[in-house]
Design a protein around this motif. Structure first.
Motif, PDB file in Angstrom:
ATOM      1  N   MET A  92       0.814  -1.203   0.000  1.00  0.00           N
ATOM      2  CA  MET A  92       0.000   0.000   0.000  1.00  0.00           C
ATOM      3  C   MET A  92       0.854   1.262   0.000  1.00  0.00           C
ATOM      4  O   MET A  92       0.580   2.226  -0.717  1.00  0.00           O
ATOM      5  N   VAL A  93       1.925   1.274   0.800  1.00  0.00           N
ATOM      6  CA  VAL A  93       2.812   2.431   0.842  1.00  0.00           C
ATOM      7  C   VAL A  93       3.576   2.569  -0.487  1.00  0.00           C
ATOM      8  O   VAL A  93       3.843   3.680  -0.956  1.00  0.00           O
ATOM      9  N   LYS A  94       3.894   1.440  -1.086  1.00  0.00           N
ATOM     10  CA  LYS A  94       4.556   1.478  -2.397  1.00  0.00           C
ATOM     11  C   LYS A  94       3.654   2.146  -3.427  1.00  0.00           C
ATOM     12  O   LYS A  94       4.115   2.973  -4.237  1.00  0.00           O
ATOM     13  N   VAL A  95       2.370   1.817  -3.384  1.00  0.00           N
ATOM     14  CA  VAL A  95       1.414   2.452  -4.291  1.00  0.00           C
ATOM     15  C   VAL A  95       1.267   3.934  -3.955  1.00  0.00           C
ATOM     16  O   VAL A  95       1.179   4.784  -4.851  1.00  0.00           O
ATOM     17  N   THR A  96       1.260   4.237  -2.669  1.00  0.00           N
ATOM     18  CA  THR A  96       1.132   5.630  -2.225  1.00  0.00           C
ATOM     19  C   THR A  96       2.230   6.500  -2.818  1.00  0.00           C
ATOM     20  O   THR A  96       1.998   7.635  -3.239  1.00  0.00           O
ATOM     21  N   ARG A  97       3.454   5.964  -2.876  1.00  0.00           N
ATOM     22  CA  ARG A  97       4.574   6.733  -3.403  1.00  0.00           C
ATOM     23  C   ARG A  97       4.508   6.889  -4.924  1.00  0.00           C
ATOM     24  O   ARG A  97       5.202   7.724  -5.496  1.00  0.00           O
TER      25      ARG A  97
END
Length: 222
Positions: A92-97
């Motif tokens: 999820m954080v990877k997508v956020t970035r």
């Protein structure tokens, strides 16, 4: 903003994270019911009662054994749930970035902060908070207000850890029957908090996962 190539949304992982969170909370609820029965049974016993010398067929011993068994099962379910939850957070954080610029938390540290003493009390919250803000307004996410639901989730998570730690100290506080009773009441409280935590957590996971999937798909067609 990170490169979008090879980045997948977190919907599938989020689904599994929610399922296993509920599997875990079911074991917590069953354990809490047994713990409540155990606490009430122990409370009626004399102060000098010793579990280690009681007949194995006694109600108190049976409930204590059942409580220990459910605690072990709950721990196993929690480890699985936490592992999948960490995978979801990482993705999820990877997508956020990808969809938002200037995000401070990296995918690795969004999980790693959970295991760092002191920092684990506040730093993991940053990754979830930023992800929520980015999904609401990727272009101006730092100015997005943090919803109460996120703060409630983090408060419940910290509360659960505090109650579990306090309950585990029961035998050290009192090595006798009162210590076992303290563990039982702690498990009851822990089960109640776990229910609220899981409900809020599932809403957060579903909301962020779905919103990110829509934004990621939109970015792919630009």
């Amino acid at each position: 903003m990170d490169d979008m190539d090879g980045v997948r949304d977190a919907v599938a992982l989020g689904r599994h994270a929610v399922i296993w969170a509920f599997v875990w909370v079911v074991t917590k609820v069953i354990g809490a019911i047994i713990a409540l029965s155990c606490a009430l049974a122990l409370h009626r016993l004399p102060a000098d009662f010793r579990l280690d010398s009681a007949p194995l067929s006694s109600t108190a011993v049976t409930l204590v054994q059942a409580q220990a068994a459910l605690s072990s099962l709950s721990l196993i379910a929690f480890v699985i749930s936490a592992a999948i939850g960490c995978c979801w957070i990482y993705r999820m954080v990877k997508v956020t970035r990808v969809i938002g610029e200037g995000v401070s938390v990296t995918p690795g540290w969004s999980v790693g902060w959970f295991f760092i003493p002191v920092a684990c009390l506040f730093r993991p919250f940053e990754g979830i908070k930023e992800a929520w803000q980015v999904t609401v307004n990727p272009a101006d996410w730092p100015h997005v207000a943090v919803p109460t639901m996120l703060r409630v989730w983090w408060g419940l998570w910290l509360g659960l850890n505090f109650v579990d730690y306090f309950a585990s100290m029961g035998p050290r506080i009192d090595p006798g029957i009162d210590g076992v009773e303290l563990i039982s009441w702690g498990l009851v409280a822990s089960g109640a908090i776990a229910v609220a935590l899981t409900i809020v957590w599932s809403r957060i996971v579903r909301s962020i996962s779905r919103s990110q999937a829509l934004l990621l798909n939109a970015s792919a067609f630009r």
